[in-house]
Enzyme design. Structure first.
Site, PDB file in Angstrom:
ATOM      1  N   LYS A  45     -12.789   2.720  -3.274  1.00  0.00           N
ATOM      2  CA  LYS A  45     -13.912   3.108  -2.406  1.00  0.00           C
ATOM      3  C   LYS A  45     -14.948   3.908  -3.193  1.00  0.00           C
ATOM      4  O   LYS A  45     -16.157   3.677  -3.092  1.00  0.00           O
ATOM      5  CB  LYS A  45     -13.404   3.967  -1.247  1.00  0.00           C
ATOM      6  CG  LYS A  45     -12.549   3.254  -0.221  1.00  0.00           C
ATOM      7  CD  LYS A  45     -12.119   4.255   0.848  1.00  0.00           C
ATOM      8  CE  LYS A  45     -11.174   3.634   1.850  1.00  0.00           C
ATOM      9  NZ  LYS A  45     -10.714   4.629   2.858  1.00  0.00           N
ATOM     10  N   GLU A  50       0.836  -1.201   0.000  1.00  0.00           N
ATOM     11  CA  GLU A  50       0.000   0.000   0.000  1.00  0.00           C
ATOM     12  C   GLU A  50       0.872   1.252   0.000  1.00  0.00           C
ATOM     13  O   GLU A  50       0.489   2.283  -0.540  1.00  0.00           O
ATOM     14  CB  GLU A  50      -0.934   0.003   1.215  1.00  0.00           C
ATOM     15  CG  GLU A  50      -2.026   1.055   1.112  1.00  0.00           C
ATOM     16  CD  GLU A  50      -3.080   0.923   2.192  1.00  0.00           C
ATOM     17  OE1 GLU A  50      -4.264   1.144   1.886  1.00  0.00           O
ATOM     18  OE2 GLU A  50      -2.729   0.606   3.352  1.00  0.00           O
ATOM     19  N   HIS A  74       6.699 -27.446   2.555  1.00  0.00           N
ATOM     20  CA  HIS A  74       5.985 -28.533   1.878  1.00  0.00           C
ATOM     21  C   HIS A  74       5.013 -27.985   0.842  1.00  0.00           C
ATOM     22  O   HIS A  74       4.082 -28.683   0.420  1.00  0.00           O
ATOM     23  CB  HIS A  74       5.263 -29.397   2.914  1.00  0.00           C
ATOM     24  CG  HIS A  74       6.193 -29.999   3.913  1.00  0.00           C
ATOM     25  ND1 HIS A  74       6.830 -31.209   3.717  1.00  0.00           N
ATOM     26  CD2 HIS A  74       6.649 -29.531   5.106  1.00  0.00           C
ATOM     27  CE1 HIS A  74       7.610 -31.474   4.749  1.00  0.00           C
ATOM     28  NE2 HIS A  74       7.520 -30.469   5.606  1.00  0.00           N
TER      29      HIS A  74
END
Length: 545
Positions: free
Chosen positions: A510, A351, A382
Site C-alpha cells: 500500500k 495472509e 480435467h
C-alpha cells in the site's frame, strides 16, 4: 538452527517421515484405520485416514503441539490476550459469534453487549430492506445491493453469499466490487437502476484507497442518474470506524455500522462486514452462520488435541510443509456453491502465515505458509488433477462435499460423490507397473510397446488427502467449516511460532503504491527510483509501450 528445529520431537518427525510405509500398506496392515482416523464435530465429518501418518506419527505431532503450548495459545486468543504483538492487539473475531451471556473483555470492558447491539441494529436494517420498508429516493423498494470493499471486507461476504445462494431472499440480488480497476465497477453499474440500488461501503478508516475510489465513483454515477445529494442517505450505508467521514459523505448516522481493532479484516465476515450476507439470507440465517462458527469455537477450546478437528488438520499440514517438502496445498470443493472457498482459504492462510520471522524476531529456518489454491470438482479433474496424480511435487489435498444437494436432479449428485471419493482413492492408491501391465494384457500391442505405455500409466500414489463431509450445506455447517479453517490457521502459526494476525507485506505494498501514484501524477518523469520502476511509471504516463 532455531529452538523449534533442534527439538527432539522435530528431529523424530524427520526420521519418521523417511521410513513410513506407503499408504497402501498402512491400510492393509490396519483394517481399523478409517475408524481410528476420522471424527465428527460441529456438523462436519473428517476422514484423515488417507494421510502419510500412523500412530507414531500422530503421537509425535501431538507432542510437537504440546511443546508449543498450543492449548495455552488457543486459550490466550479466546481470553483476549494481546497475541497480535506487533500491532498490540487482541484477536477476538470469536467474540463476534459469542453468546449474549458471555463476558469477553478488551481493556477491562466487556465487548459482548456492543457486539449484540450491532447484531440487533443489523437485524432492524435487514428487516427494513427485505420487507420493502426501506425504499429508494423515488419510493421503489431495493432490488440490488452493491458491496464495496477490499480484502476481507470483500472476499468473506462474497464467498459466503455465493455459498448460501439457496437461502437468498427472493427479489434481492448482490454485486461485489473490490478491484480499483474501473472495469470492475463500470460493468456492475451497467446492470443497475439507481432508484433501486443500495451501496454498502466497508472500510475501517473510510479511506482505504480502492474502496474509497470505487465508492466515490458509485456516488458520481448515482448523482448522474438524477439523484440529489440528499438522496445519498437512502442508498449508501457504511461499515466503518470513522463515523465523521461517513456522515460527511452523506450517509445517515443510523446506517453506519461499527468495526473494531480487535477484528482483523480476513476474520471480519462475522461482524457488520457481513451485512451484505445478512441482507441476502436474512438475519435468522446469519445468526445460524454465527452459531455454526461458535460451535467450532467451543470444539477447538474443549476437545482434546487428539480429537480436535482444527488441530489435526493443522498438524497434518505442518507435517507435509516441514517434513515432506510440500510447498502448496489444494482445496477441492465438490459443490458448486462452495466454488469460491479455495480463494477465501487462500487469503486466510497465506495472509496469516506467510511470515519468515518468529514472534521474537528470529529468522525461521523452516518453511511456513504453503501456497493455497484449488477449485471446483469435477472441473479440476480435467485440468490440474493430472499434476496431483503424476507430477513430481507433493501436494496435499482437502476434498469438501455435502452428502445432500440443494438441487437433487437425477444422478448428478451420485456422480459428483463418486468422482470425489474416487479421486481420494486414486491419489492414495496409485497404480503400479504390474497393474498397468495387467490392464494392457488383452491389447494387441507388442510387449515392448506394452512396457513403454505401462510406464506412462504408473501412478506412485501415496498422495495425501483429507475428506470433509457435511449432511447438507447450510448457514450453520458453512459457519463451522469456515471457523475450522480459521482455527487451523491459528494452530499452524502457533507451531511455527509466528504472528498469524499482522500483514506487513500488505502494508508495504500500500505504502509503495501510494508513492508510485504520486509519481504518476507528477509534472515530470520519474527518475528517483530504480531503472525498472522509473521506466514502467514513465511508460504509463505516456500511455504506450
Amino acid at each position: 538452527m532455531t529452538q523449534l528445529t533442534q527439538s527432539s520431537c522435530w528431529q523424530a518427525l524427520i526420521a519418521d517421515a523417511a521410513k513410513l510405509p506407503h499408504m497402501r500398506d498402512l491400510f492393509a496392515q490396519n483394517p481399523q484405520r478409517f475408524e481410528q482416523m476420522s471424527l465428527n464435530a460441529c456438523g462436519l465429518f473428517l476422514d484423515y485416514s488417507k494421510n502419510r501418518a500412523d500412530e507414531t506419527t500422530l503421537k509425535l505431532l501431538f507432542s510437537l503441539a504440546k511443546e508449543a503450548k498450543l492449548t495455552e495459545k488457543i486459550a490466550a486468543m479466546f481470553n483476549g490476550d494481546i497475541i497480535n504483538t506487533t500491532e498490540q492487539r487482541a484477536v477476538l473475531h470469536t467474540a463476534l459469534r459469542s453468546k449474549a451471556c458471555q463476558d469477553i473483555r478488551v481493556d477491562g470492558v466487556n465487548i459482548v453487549p456492543e457486539v449484540q447491539q450491532t447484531l440487533d441494529k443489523m437485524a432492524q436494517f435487514v428487516d427494513s430492506v427485505q420487507t420493502g420498508q426501506c425504499k429508494g429516493y423515488t419510493g421503489k423498494r431495493i432490488t440490488d445491493i452493491v458491496s464495496i470493499g477490499i480484502g476481507g471486507s470483500f472476499l468473506g461476504p462474497k464467498i459466503v453469499s455465493q455459498a448460501l445462494r439457496p437461502y437468498w431472499k427472493a427479489g434481492l440480488n448482490c454485486h461485489f466490487v473490490a478491484n480499483v480497476d474501473a472495469s470492475s465497477i463500470c460493468e456492475k453499474l451497467k446492470l443497475l437502476n439507481a432508484e433501486t440500488t443500495l451501496f454498502v461501503m466497508s472500510s475501517k478508516s473510510f479511506g482505504t484507497q480502492e474502496t474509497l475510489t470505487n465508492t466515490l465513483s458509485a456516488k458520481d454515477w448515482f448523482l448522474d442518474q438524477g439523484a440529489t445529494q440528499a438522496d445519498i442517505a437512502k442508498h449508501f450505508v457504511a461499515v466503518t470506524s470513522n463515523v465523521t467521514k461517513a456522515t460527511e459523505f452523506g450517509m445517515d448516522a443510523d446506517n453506519i455500522f461499527p468495526m473494531w481493532d480487535w477484528v482483523g479484516g480476513r476474520y471480519s465476515l462475522w461482524s457488520a462486514i457481513g451485512l451484505p450476507i445478512a441482507l441476502l439470507i436474512g438475519m435468522d440465517n446469519f445468526r445460524l452462520l454465527l452459531d455454526g462458527a461458535h460451535q467450532m469455537d467451543e470444539h477447538v477450546k474443549a476437545a482434546p488435541l487428539e480429537q480436535n478437528m482444527p488441530v489435526i488438520m493443522a498438524l497434518l499440514s505442518v507435517l507435509y510443509t516441514n517434513f515432506h517438502g510440500a510447498q502448496s496445498h489444494v482445496v477441492l470443493t465438490y459443490d458448486h456453491y462452495l466454488r469460491g472457498l479455495p480463494a477465501y482459504f487462500q487469503q486466510l492462510d497465506m495472509e496469516s502465515n506467510g511470515k519468515s520471522v518468529t514472534l521474537n524476531g528470529t529468522q525461521v529456518d523452516y518453511s511456513t505458509g504453503p501456497v493455497i489454491w484449488g477449485g471446483e470438482g469435477t472441473n479440476g479433474q480435467h485440468a490440474y488433477h493430472q499434476l496431483l496424480h503424476q507430477g513430481t511435487a507433493l501436494i496435499p489435498a482437502d476434498f469438501i462435499m455435502p452428502l445432500q444437494s440443494h438441487n437433487p436432479l437425477g444422478e448428478h449428485h451420485a456422480q459428483l460423490a463418486s468422482n470425489c471419493f474416487g479421486q481420494t482413492q486414486a491419489l492414495m492408491q496409485g497404480r503400479t507397473f504390474e497393474e498397468a501391465m495387467a490392464e494392457l494384457s488383452q491389447s494387441s500391442l507388442n510387449e515392448a510397446d506394452k512396457t513403454l505405455i505401462a510406464k506412462h500409466k504408473v501412478m506412485l500414489g501415496n498422495k495425501p488427502s483429507n475428506t470433509l463431509l457435511m449432511d447438507k450445506l447450510t448457514p450453520q455447517t458453512l459457519g463451522s467449516l469456515i471457523a475450522l479453517y480459521e482455527h487451523r490457521t491459528l494452530v499452524q502459526g502457533a507451531i511455527w511460532q509466528i504472528n498469524s494476525f499482522d500483514q506487513w507485506g500488505v502494508e508495504l505494498g500500500k505504502q509503495l503504491g501510494n508513492d508510485v501514484l504520486a509519481r504518476i501524477g507528477a509534472a515530470h518523469n520519474a527518475t528517483e527510483l530504480d531503472s525498472s520502476s522509473n521506466a514502467l511509471i514513465n511508460r504509463f504516463r505516456q500511455g504506450k509501450i
